[in-house]
Design an enzyme around this catalytic site. Structure first.
Site, PDB file in Angstrom:
ATOM      1  N   LYS A  35      13.615  -1.918  30.828  1.00  0.00           N
ATOM      2  CA  LYS A  35      13.852  -0.725  31.650  1.00  0.00           C
ATOM      3  C   LYS A  35      15.075  -0.938  32.552  1.00  0.00           C
ATOM      4  O   LYS A  35      15.536  -2.073  32.722  1.00  0.00           O
ATOM      5  CB  LYS A  35      12.602  -0.439  32.499  1.00  0.00           C
ATOM      6  CG  LYS A  35      12.240  -1.557  33.471  1.00  0.00           C
ATOM      7  CD  LYS A  35      10.846  -1.355  34.088  1.00  0.00           C
ATOM      8  CE  LYS A  35      10.501  -2.496  35.017  1.00  0.00           C
ATOM      9  NZ  LYS A  35       9.110  -2.416  35.510  1.00  0.00           N
ATOM     10  N   TYR A 243      35.063  -5.092  59.839  1.00  0.00           N
ATOM     11  CA  TYR A 243      34.492  -3.984  60.624  1.00  0.00           C
ATOM     12  C   TYR A 243      33.699  -4.501  61.815  1.00  0.00           C
ATOM     13  O   TYR A 243      32.969  -5.500  61.718  1.00  0.00           O
ATOM     14  CB  TYR A 243      33.543  -3.160  59.743  1.00  0.00           C
ATOM     15  CG  TYR A 243      34.246  -2.171  58.836  1.00  0.00           C
ATOM     16  CD1 TYR A 243      35.052  -1.167  59.364  1.00  0.00           C
ATOM     17  CD2 TYR A 243      34.074  -2.249  57.465  1.00  0.00           C
ATOM     18  CE1 TYR A 243      35.672  -0.254  58.516  1.00  0.00           C
ATOM     19  CE2 TYR A 243      34.691  -1.341  56.617  1.00  0.00           C
ATOM     20  CZ  TYR A 243      35.491  -0.340  57.159  1.00  0.00           C
ATOM     21  OH  TYR A 243      36.095   0.559  56.323  1.00  0.00           O
TER      22      TYR A 243
HETATM   23  C1  LIG Z   1       8.553  -3.692  35.258  1.00  0.00           C
HETATM   24  C2  LIG Z   1       7.233  -3.835  34.598  1.00  0.00           C
HETATM   25  C3  LIG Z   1       6.953  -4.977  33.812  1.00  0.00           C
HETATM   26  C4  LIG Z   1       7.844  -6.191  33.792  1.00  0.00           C
HETATM   27  O1  LIG Z   1       7.638  -6.877  35.003  1.00  0.00           O
HETATM   28  P1  LIG Z   1       8.367  -8.234  35.352  1.00  0.00           P
HETATM   29  O2  LIG Z   1       7.764  -8.618  36.650  1.00  0.00           O
HETATM   30  O3  LIG Z   1       9.812  -7.883  35.483  1.00  0.00           O
HETATM   31  O4  LIG Z   1       8.111  -9.192  34.277  1.00  0.00           O
HETATM   32  C5  LIG Z   1       5.771  -4.990  33.096  1.00  0.00           C
HETATM   33  N1  LIG Z   1       4.883  -3.962  33.179  1.00  0.00           N
HETATM   34  C6  LIG Z   1       5.101  -2.888  33.953  1.00  0.00           C
HETATM   35  C7  LIG Z   1       4.086  -1.809  34.015  1.00  0.00           C
HETATM   36  C8  LIG Z   1       6.275  -2.792  34.707  1.00  0.00           C
HETATM   37  O5  LIG Z   1       6.479  -1.720  35.487  1.00  0.00           O
END
Ligand SMILES: *Cc1c(COP(=O)(O)O)cnc(C)c1O
Length: 351
Positions: A35, A243
């Site tokens: 994702k 800044y």
């Molecule tokens: C993002 C996510 C994962 C992966 O999690 P990691 O901690 O990055 O391994 C797995 N399952 C769900 C439902 C997620 O939202």
């Protein structure tokens, strides 16, 4: 080097997948979570490498992300969508063979009318109260399914804390909800994969560990980030840099200005106290991080550098996260679009 260069080691990603895969029994499938554009690293390059390593199931958050993964991988692998069936998404899911993880009674009924006869999964809430059917809703729904789900999954809230009581409670809650169902189940992301066989079920689905981040302490590092120096100047004692003029030189200093800033995911919070590196030599940030620029004290170097590293062997994504008061996930997914992304890989024939 005209702009900052983010180098992504694809072999390290493949090696991390294999190492995580080896933590579970051979019959447990190891999927890959890609994702958010493979945690910011570029799904077009990353997904095929994970497939070549052996991943057969991929997970994304949104249907649109799934379309990109399908484009990158072709027809073979399964692609699951965590957000399930959102209004208007059915044609996109169907056309691209994406499998929604249905989260609510509403999504179940929309699925029945909009995508009958296609593959689906179920996401259950085992205590995190974020996504998934609650136990009571699931109890009502499970006997009325028209077909068997391809996968039943849930997600752990505290898997990065192995001793947290929540892990056991969620595991037991999940076990109760999937009792007597002969459907592949999955509870573990990276953290759960490390918790051991009790959490592996039929599939583990790591994300962050593939990309070199905690809680997978044994991960091979994946990213290096080198930032070019635009100019170098000398400041005298009493002169201010940046800044707010709140960094003041205590003596003569060489200041290098590099071409990346908070618009590239290098949060203002990082300064002060953080360094960029020239080889193994730390060069402290001087003054505030700007949108496109960071000023760095390079007095300790014999020569003016032409670039400095902010991520690499001396400083990991999690080091940066600690300094910015966040987690490696957020550092990775904040790394901006302005970087030149370079993918490092041995020749394909050696894989
Ligand atoms: C993002 C996510 C994962 C992966 O999690 P990691 O901690 O990055 O391994 C797995 N399952 C769900 C439902 C997620 O939202």
């Amino acid at each position: 080097m005209a702009r900052a260069r983010l180098t992504i080691d694809l072999d390290a990603i493949a090696a991390n997948w294999r190492t995580l895969d080896a933590l579970s029994a051979p019959e447990v499938e190891t999927a890959a979570v890609v994702k958010a554009n493979a945690y910011g690293l570029g799904v077009d390059a990353v997904a095929p490498v994970l497939e070549a390593a052996g991943a057969r199931s991929f997970f994304v958050a949104l249907a649109e992300e799934g379309v990109a993964v399908r484009r990158a991988l072709g027809d073979g692998p399964r692609i699951f969508v965590f957000s399930g069936l959102m209004p208007g998404d059915a044609p996109l899911l169907t056309a691209n063979g994406l499998v929604p993880l249905l989260n609510s009674l509403q999504q179940l009924s929309d699925f029945k009318s909009e995508m009958p006869g296609t593959a689906f999964g179920i996401q259950l809430d085992s205590g995190m109260n974020r996504l998934g059917l609650e136990p009571a809703d699931w109890k009502a729904a499970r006997d009325q399914l028209d077909a068997m789900p391809a996968l039943i999954m849930s997600h752990l809230a505290c898997a990065d804390a192995p001793d947290h009581d929540m892990n056991r409670r969620q595991r037991d809650c999940f076990a109760e909800m999937v009792q007597d169902m002969s459907v592949p189940c999955s509870l573990a992301a990276t953290g759960g994969t490390l918790l051991g066989p009790d959490f592996h079920h039929q599939m583990v689905r790591p994300g962050i560990g593939l990309y070199g981040g905690l809680p997978f302490a044994g991960a091979a590092p994946v990213v290096t980030l080198s930032v070019p120096v635009i100019q170098t100047r000398t400041v005298e004692a009493g002169e201010a840099v940046g800044y707010g003029a709140d960094w003041v030189a205590e003596g003569p200093r060489r200041i290098a200005t590099v071409a990346a800033g908070y618009a590239d995911g290098l949060m203002r919070h990082l300064a002060p106290g953080m360094a960029l590196y020239h080889g193994a030599t730390p060069c402290p940030i001087a003054g505030r991080v700007s949108m496109d620029l960071i000023t760095v004290d390079v007095t300790g170097l014999p020569d003016a550098p032409d670039k400095l590293d902010i991520l690499g062997p001396q400083q990991t994504v999690d080091d940066l996260a600690r300094a910015a008061g966040t987690i490696g996930y957020e550092i990775l997914t904040s790394l901006g679009d302005r970087y030149e992304r370079v993918y490092k890989r041995r020749k394909a024939s050696e894989n």
